[in-house]
Write a protein that holds these residues in place. Structure first.
Motif, PDB file in Angstrom:
ATOM      1  N   PHE A  41       8.988  13.070  -7.588  1.00  0.00           N
ATOM      2  CA  PHE A  41       7.983  14.114  -7.789  1.00  0.00           C
ATOM      3  C   PHE A  41       8.402  15.082  -8.895  1.00  0.00           C
ATOM      4  O   PHE A  41       8.096  16.268  -8.831  1.00  0.00           O
ATOM      5  N   GLN A  42       9.091  14.588  -9.918  1.00  0.00           N
ATOM      6  CA  GLN A  42       9.486  15.433 -11.041  1.00  0.00           C
ATOM      7  C   GLN A  42       8.241  16.068 -11.663  1.00  0.00           C
ATOM      8  O   GLN A  42       7.245  15.407 -11.881  1.00  0.00           O
ATOM      9  N   GLY A  43       8.314  17.346 -11.941  1.00  0.00           N
ATOM     10  CA  GLY A  43       7.197  18.064 -12.531  1.00  0.00           C
ATOM     11  C   GLY A  43       6.451  18.909 -11.510  1.00  0.00           C
ATOM     12  O   GLY A  43       5.647  19.758 -11.878  1.00  0.00           O
ATOM     13  N   HIS A  91       2.301   5.679  -8.794  1.00  0.00           N
ATOM     14  CA  HIS A  91       3.507   6.494  -8.670  1.00  0.00           C
ATOM     15  C   HIS A  91       3.277   7.612  -7.660  1.00  0.00           C
ATOM     16  O   HIS A  91       2.151   8.090  -7.485  1.00  0.00           O
ATOM     17  N   ASP A  92       4.351   8.050  -6.973  1.00  0.00           N
ATOM     18  CA  ASP A  92       4.255   9.105  -5.955  1.00  0.00           C
ATOM     19  C   ASP A  92       3.633  10.379  -6.516  1.00  0.00           C
ATOM     20  O   ASP A  92       2.739  10.970  -5.911  1.00  0.00           O
ATOM     21  N   ARG A 102       0.876  -1.168   0.000  1.00  0.00           N
ATOM     22  CA  ARG A 102       0.000   0.000   0.000  1.00  0.00           C
ATOM     23  C   ARG A 102       0.908   1.211   0.000  1.00  0.00           C
ATOM     24  O   ARG A 102       1.909   1.246   0.719  1.00  0.00           O
ATOM     25  N   LYS A 103       0.590   2.191  -0.815  1.00  0.00           N
ATOM     26  CA  LYS A 103       1.426   3.375  -0.935  1.00  0.00           C
ATOM     27  C   LYS A 103       0.702   4.573  -0.357  1.00  0.00           C
ATOM     28  O   LYS A 103      -0.492   4.735  -0.530  1.00  0.00           O
ATOM     29  N   GLY A 104       1.461   5.411   0.337  1.00  0.00           N
ATOM     30  CA  GLY A 104       0.890   6.615   0.912  1.00  0.00           C
ATOM     31  C   GLY A 104       1.848   7.780   0.789  1.00  0.00           C
ATOM     32  O   GLY A 104       3.032   7.607   0.501  1.00  0.00           O
TER      33      GLY A 104
END
Length: 195
Positions: A146-148, A120-121, A96-98
């Motif tokens: 977090f590119q962009g 993706h993050d 699980r991603k947070g």
């Protein structure tokens, strides 16, 4: 323990040898005493921030905000479709991603709901749509996942990324070390218990 781990009353009763109703009563009696002693409200971090006012309520007097993604392993689902959605290629397991957002005092002010580990993050950050509520005078510190984000917020610090054709110069490498040294504040937190 109740505020940090947020266990059920049944589990807390088992740990302390009390009935669940007795645990509920003690939490309701002792929580206001703790808040009065600390001089602040003891609540879980915000799940949504919809305005700059809410942002400053979650992070009073903040100058720097640290954003990072985390993954927590979970048991493999029996359903193959769900398992495929939860599989993280980075961790090579179902997760699980947070996201987590902290300030320079390591106070966690924002944690959106966790999602499947495959996401993706940056995509998670775009989904919660918090960047537009962060004022320009607040610096956002993030990693290369977090590119962009620098196109969405004018005051962002992200390490530079090198390529084969254009490797990083020694100055850029030094700048990346400085950014990483400052960002380590967010990484030192153990936030698996919140997600």
């Amino acid at each position: 323990m109740y505020l940090k781990c947020y266990p059920t009353y049944d589990l807390q009763g088992l740990l302390f040898g009390l009935d669940r109703t007795r645990v509920c009563r003690w939490v309701k009696i002792l929580l206001p005493v703790l808040e009065m002693t600390l001089g602040r409200e003891c609540v879980l971090p915000a799940r949504q921030i919809r305005s700059a006012e809410e942002f400053f309520r979650a992070f009073p007097g903040v100058k720097d905000v640290f954003i990072d993604g985390t993954e927590r392993p979970v048991q493999k689902p029996k359903n193959l479709r769900r398992r495929k959605k939860m599989y993280s290629g980075k961790k090579r397991q179902t997760t699980r991603k947070g996201l987590i957002m902290t300030d320079e005092t390591r106070q966690i002010g924002f944690i959106p709901m966790s999602k499947n580990g495959r996401r993706h993050d940056k995509r998670l950050l775009d989904k919660v749509d918090i960047i537009r509520h962060i004022p320009p005078e607040v610096t956002i510190w993030a990693d290369t996942g977090f590119q962009g984000i620098d196109k969405q917020h004018p005051n962002t610090q992200i390490p530079k990324k090198g390529t084969r054709k254009r490797p990083l110069s020694p100055e850029q490498k030094q700048e990346n070390k400085i950014i990483s040294g400052i960002r380590i504040i967010a990484k030192r937190l153990n936030f698996d218990y919140i997600i």
